[in-house]
Enzyme design. Structure first.
Site, PDB file in Angstrom:
ATOM      1  CE  LYS A 107      28.220 -27.443 -33.625  1.00  0.00           C
ATOM      2  NZ  LYS A 107      27.528 -27.997 -32.454  1.00  0.00           N
ATOM      3  N   GLY A 219      35.355 -22.491 -18.658  1.00  0.00           N
ATOM      4  CA  GLY A 219      34.464 -21.855 -19.632  1.00  0.00           C
ATOM      5  C   GLY A 219      33.337 -21.128 -18.929  1.00  0.00           C
ATOM      6  N   GLY A 221      31.076 -19.107 -20.679  1.00  0.00           N
ATOM      7  CA  GLY A 221      30.133 -18.666 -21.711  1.00  0.00           C
ATOM      8  C   GLY A 221      28.736 -19.111 -21.306  1.00  0.00           C
ATOM      9  N   GLY A 224      28.632 -22.665 -19.426  1.00  0.00           N
ATOM     10  CA  GLY A 224      29.251 -22.644 -18.106  1.00  0.00           C
ATOM     11  C   GLY A 224      28.467 -21.808 -17.098  1.00  0.00           C
TER      12      GLY A 224
HETATM   13  N1  GLU Z   1      25.027 -25.826 -30.479  1.00  0.00           N
HETATM   14  C1  GLU Z   1      24.351 -26.697 -29.580  1.00  0.00           C
HETATM   15  C2  GLU Z   1      25.007 -28.061 -29.541  1.00  0.00           C
HETATM   16  O1  GLU Z   1      26.153 -28.249 -29.859  1.00  0.00           O
HETATM   17  C3  GLU Z   1      22.865 -26.750 -29.861  1.00  0.00           C
HETATM   18  C4  GLU Z   1      22.504 -27.174 -31.230  1.00  0.00           C
HETATM   19  C5  GLU Z   1      21.048 -26.933 -31.577  1.00  0.00           C
HETATM   20  O2  GLU Z   1      20.311 -26.406 -30.761  1.00  0.00           O
HETATM   21  O3  GLU Z   1      20.697 -27.290 -32.691  1.00  0.00           O
HETATM   22  O4  GLU Z   1      24.409 -28.993 -29.107  1.00  0.00           O
END
Ligand code: GLU
Length: 429
Positions: A107, A219, A221, A224
């Site tokens: 992340k 939410g 976004g 949602g």
């Molecule tokens: N941000 C999204 C999640 O929390 C997708 C992550 C991704 O596609 O790598 O799952």
């Protein structure tokens, strides 16, 4: 949305420790998997439009890559913390494992508020972020994607910077790109639709017809909006939507007990999900309530699709007796104390890293298409996504039934075992 003092990483570690204890995970696997594998902290100088230079802090954290390259989004948020990114990287590991895709967990985050930045400033920030990380990302190392307040344009700027540095095309290095520029059809819808595929399956096992159900959503976004839209297409009725107002810097709940027309609500909202209050009242017959009121509604389904730590020990008591399902579209929306209450009340919980895994699953499909340099049609993507999400839901539900487990514990059991097996097979422990 609430101001909160919860530490997401402490919560993620506690969830892991409890399950590790219950499944009797060996000590070396416990020690390894409760910490991130690698952390990168960066400072990014960005030339602002007014001629000054602002320095932003950013992070990229790899939790575990035993099952494949680290995978996960990048968040732009003024309240981003390194502990939140740590937690989210860990949840990505479990998310990829529970839907059984060959990727690990990672992340990223930058402490910034893109709502207050021009497009040029955002572009320079994206490029700066990638420049700092260029040695540690790429299709076989770590693959980024959109998350809170980042979008396909941000991803393409980042990819363009990376490809400039490496002098070639590496579309599989970042997912969530625009369609036609290496992106996959269906990626925008994927997380929200995935949420509803799991809700649909949960309703089936509970013997409830979706057409007789109502829901309240937090939410508005990307997650949602698409979740609400598919839920409505399948016959459900959304009666309340809570959303952050960028102008007033607070959230409101929009309620219409006859059901809110989601397509019309999307029309009067902006890209960050802020809803035009006047139009909501005049055109959609909504009442405007306090932001926190979404949780108090007499509905069958609660859809927390905003941020972490929204269902807490303070407001969990306000959940109506009518609520049968909580589907966590957001990452980490429920604190452990609130989770214990929900478990004890017997509400059917679809835990975040299963419920919202549609986004990363479609990111995986995007990478596959990039590697082939051949792109599927929308129906093919959504059919494959539905199969993956439905299979994962039933694998978790089957274990939950067999061992009389809460759905979150069953999902953790499956995911942690897969990752622990991978680190063992690789000879790391
Ligand atoms: N941000 C999204 C999640 O929390 C997708 C992550 C991704 O596609 O790598 O799952």
């Amino acid at each position: 949305m609430k101001e909160h003092n919860y530490n997401a990483f402490t919560i993620a570690q506690k969830q892991f420790d409890d399950v590790a204890q219950n499944i009797d995970l060996e000590p070396a696997a416990r020690a390894l998997l409760r910490e991130p594998g690698k952390e990168i902290h960066i400072t990014i100088p960005v030339k602002m439009d007014n001629g000054t230079t602002q320095v932003f802090k950013g992070f990229r954290i790899h939790h575990n890559d035993a099952r494949g390259p680290a995978k996960g989004g990048i968040r732009f948020h003024p309240e981003e913390t390194v502990d939140t990114v740590r937690a989210l990287s860990m949840w990505m590991t479990w998310k990829c494992a529970v839907v059984d895709i060959p990727l690990g967990g990672g992340k990223g985050g930058v402490i910034c508020d893109p709502r207050e930045m021009s497009l040029g400033e955002q572009e320079r920030l994206c490029r700066g972020y990638v420049r700092e990380l260029s040695k540690n990302v790429g299709p076989v190392i770590d693959v980024a994607a959109p998350d809170v307040m980042t979008n396909s344009q941000h991803m393409l700027w980042m990819l363009d910077e990376l490809e400039t540095i490496y002098g070639g095309h590496y579309p599989g290095a970042i997912t969530g790109k625009p369609v036609g520029m290496g992106g996959s059809l269906g990626r925008n819808e994927a997380t929200g639709y995935g949420v509803v595929y799991t809700v649909r399956e949960a309703l089936k096992v509970l013997g409830i017809d979706i057409k007789n159900t109502t829901a309240s959503l937090q939410g508005f976004g990307k997650v949602g909006k698409y979740a609400a839209s598919l839920y409505q297409q399948l016959g459900g009725k959304i009666v309340a939507v809570s959303s952050w107002d960028v102008h007033d810097k607070k959230a409101y709940t929009f309620r219409n007990l006859k059901g809110i027309c989601i397509e019309a609500l999307i029309e009067i909202s902006n890209g960050y999900g802020t809803i035009d209050k006047q139009k909501a009242v005049d055109e959609l017959d909504c009442e405007i309530l306090a932001g926190d009121d979404w949780i108090k509604q007499d509905v069958d389904i609660l859809l927390p699709c905003a941020l972490e730590n929204q269902i807490t020990k303070e407001n969990v008591k306000q959940i109506s007796k009518q609520v049968k399902i909580i589907a966590e579209g957001a990452n980490g929306p429920t604190t452990p104390e609130a989770d214990a209450v929900i478990k004890q009340r017997g509400i059917f919980m679809i835990p975040d890293f299963l419920c919202n895994a549609g986004g990363v699953t479609c990111s995986y499909f995007e990478q596959v298409q990039c590697n082939m340099n051949y792109y599927w049609g929308l129906d093919e993507v959504l059919t494959k996504l539905d199969i993956k999400m439905t299979d994962a839901f039933h694998a978790v539900h089957k274990l939950a039934m067999k061992k009389e487990l809460y759905m979150r514990d069953a999902a953790y059991g499956i995911a942690i075992k897969r990752v622990a097996d991978a680190v063992k097979l690789r000879g790391w422990i």
